[in-house]
Design an enzyme around this catalytic site. Sequence first.
Site, PDB file in Angstrom:
ATOM      1  N   ASN A  72       1.008  -1.267  -0.016  1.00 20.82           N
ATOM      2  CA  ASN A  72      -0.165  -0.036   0.191  1.00 20.82           C
ATOM      3  C   ASN A  72       0.932   1.177  -0.094  1.00 20.82           C
ATOM      4  O   ASN A  72       1.552   1.701   0.992  1.00 20.82           O
ATOM      5  CB  ASN A  72      -1.008   0.003   1.139  1.00 20.82           C
ATOM      6  CG  ASN A  72      -1.611   1.197   1.219  1.00 20.82           C
ATOM      7  OD1 ASN A  72      -1.665   2.186   0.446  1.00 20.82           O
ATOM      8  ND2 ASN A  72      -2.446   1.433   2.663  1.00 20.82           N
ATOM      9  N   TYR A 101      -6.006  15.274  -9.009  1.00 16.02           N
ATOM     10  CA  TYR A 101      -5.287  14.252  -9.894  1.00 16.02           C
ATOM     11  C   TYR A 101      -4.065  15.288 -10.478  1.00 16.02           C
ATOM     12  O   TYR A 101      -2.945  14.838 -10.693  1.00 16.02           O
ATOM     13  CB  TYR A 101      -5.803  13.398 -10.828  1.00 16.02           C
ATOM     14  CG  TYR A 101      -4.879  12.632 -11.788  1.00 16.02           C
ATOM     15  CD1 TYR A 101      -4.464  11.538 -11.084  1.00 16.02           C
ATOM     16  CD2 TYR A 101      -4.891  12.839 -13.057  1.00 16.02           C
ATOM     17  CE1 TYR A 101      -3.603  10.584 -11.968  1.00 16.02           C
ATOM     18  CE2 TYR A 101      -4.121  12.085 -14.015  1.00 16.02           C
ATOM     19  CZ  TYR A 101      -3.436  11.051 -13.295  1.00 16.02           C
ATOM     20  OH  TYR A 101      -2.712  10.109 -14.220  1.00 16.02           O
ATOM     21  N   ALA A 102      -4.699  16.400 -11.225  1.00 14.94           N
ATOM     22  CA  ALA A 102      -3.867  17.199 -11.867  1.00 14.94           C
ATOM     23  C   ALA A 102      -2.946  17.904 -10.982  1.00 14.94           C
ATOM     24  O   ALA A 102      -1.606  18.046 -11.293  1.00 14.94           O
ATOM     25  CB  ALA A 102      -4.581  18.371 -12.628  1.00 14.94           C
ATOM     26  N   LYS A 145      -0.343  15.072  -9.915  1.00 13.22           N
ATOM     27  CA  LYS A 145       0.714  15.079 -10.868  1.00 13.22           C
ATOM     28  C   LYS A 145       1.677  16.356 -11.200  1.00 13.22           C
ATOM     29  O   LYS A 145       2.911  15.981 -11.501  1.00 13.22           O
ATOM     30  CB  LYS A 145       0.173  14.436 -12.263  1.00 13.22           C
ATOM     31  CG  LYS A 145      -0.576  13.170 -11.899  1.00 13.22           C
ATOM     32  CD  LYS A 145       0.541  12.001 -11.623  1.00 13.22           C
ATOM     33  CE  LYS A 145      -0.009  10.576 -11.848  1.00 13.22           C
ATOM     34  NZ  LYS A 145       0.996   9.662 -11.646  1.00 13.22           N
TER      35      LYS A 145
END
Length: 280
Positions: free
Chosen positions: A71, A168-169, A172
């Site tokens: 994990n 998410y953007a 990243k």
Amino acid sequence: MILEKLRLEGPPRRVVIVTGGSRGLGKAMAISLAEAGADICIASRTVSQLEAAAAEIKAACGREPLVVPTNVQSRAECDALIEKTVAHFGRLDVMLNNAGIGDARGAGARIQDLDDADWHDTIEVNLYSTFYCSRAAVRHFLKQDEGGVILNVASGTALRSSPQSIGYAAAKAGVISLTKSLAAQVAGENIRGNCIVPGFVSQRPPRDEQEEAMRAQRGRFVTVRRLGEAWELGPLAVFLCSEASSYVTGEAFVIDGGGLAGGVAPTGWAVSEPAEVSRG
């Protein structure tokens, strides 16, 4: 000469950990690295997927990969992943941080409605895990004369707006920045750090003709008029893990079929035909 530098079989044989290595892009890169001669450790949460991926990797290279259920949201499990790999192979040369959860958490939510848990899960899996595994790997690299390589996987959404998946953007984009800063920090210690930035890439074969047609339709909006294939990341990963890239560090390599170069709108927007212009 140059082909020899692209090989990972040594001596000594390179050892590579791939998180998120049980499916999709991670599995494809793990197979390419194994074919280039590396010993592979794959890590993810799902044991059945890890075992299936291990069988594919062994079929590709003839060697049994190490499987470590992990994990990556847990610092302790990330530390243990590096320790188990070194104990098994006797060394570690490349930490490939690929684990991610994509749009699964909070997809489509506007910022005022985004749940704390969805935000934290997205940041932890995509960004925290990269930090945890990179930190543990660098600690080991500093103990061995050969140094090592950190190779992270980001996303094209980090380089343009992604209103349907802001967590998410953001995560990243953090991966790209972390890569650059890490690479600069350890540059004098024989450690390199780079980042792969994929665009729209098919992570598995289409299930049916309908899905194949949908992918073809989506590919129309990419500059090269198709989606990428998972295997196409493999050669880039091999290059960045090998001595052929010994002068390359702190860089983010976009592999998106020209998508960013030819983009006309934020992701999530459709291209429409321009209205006819009268030239009167």
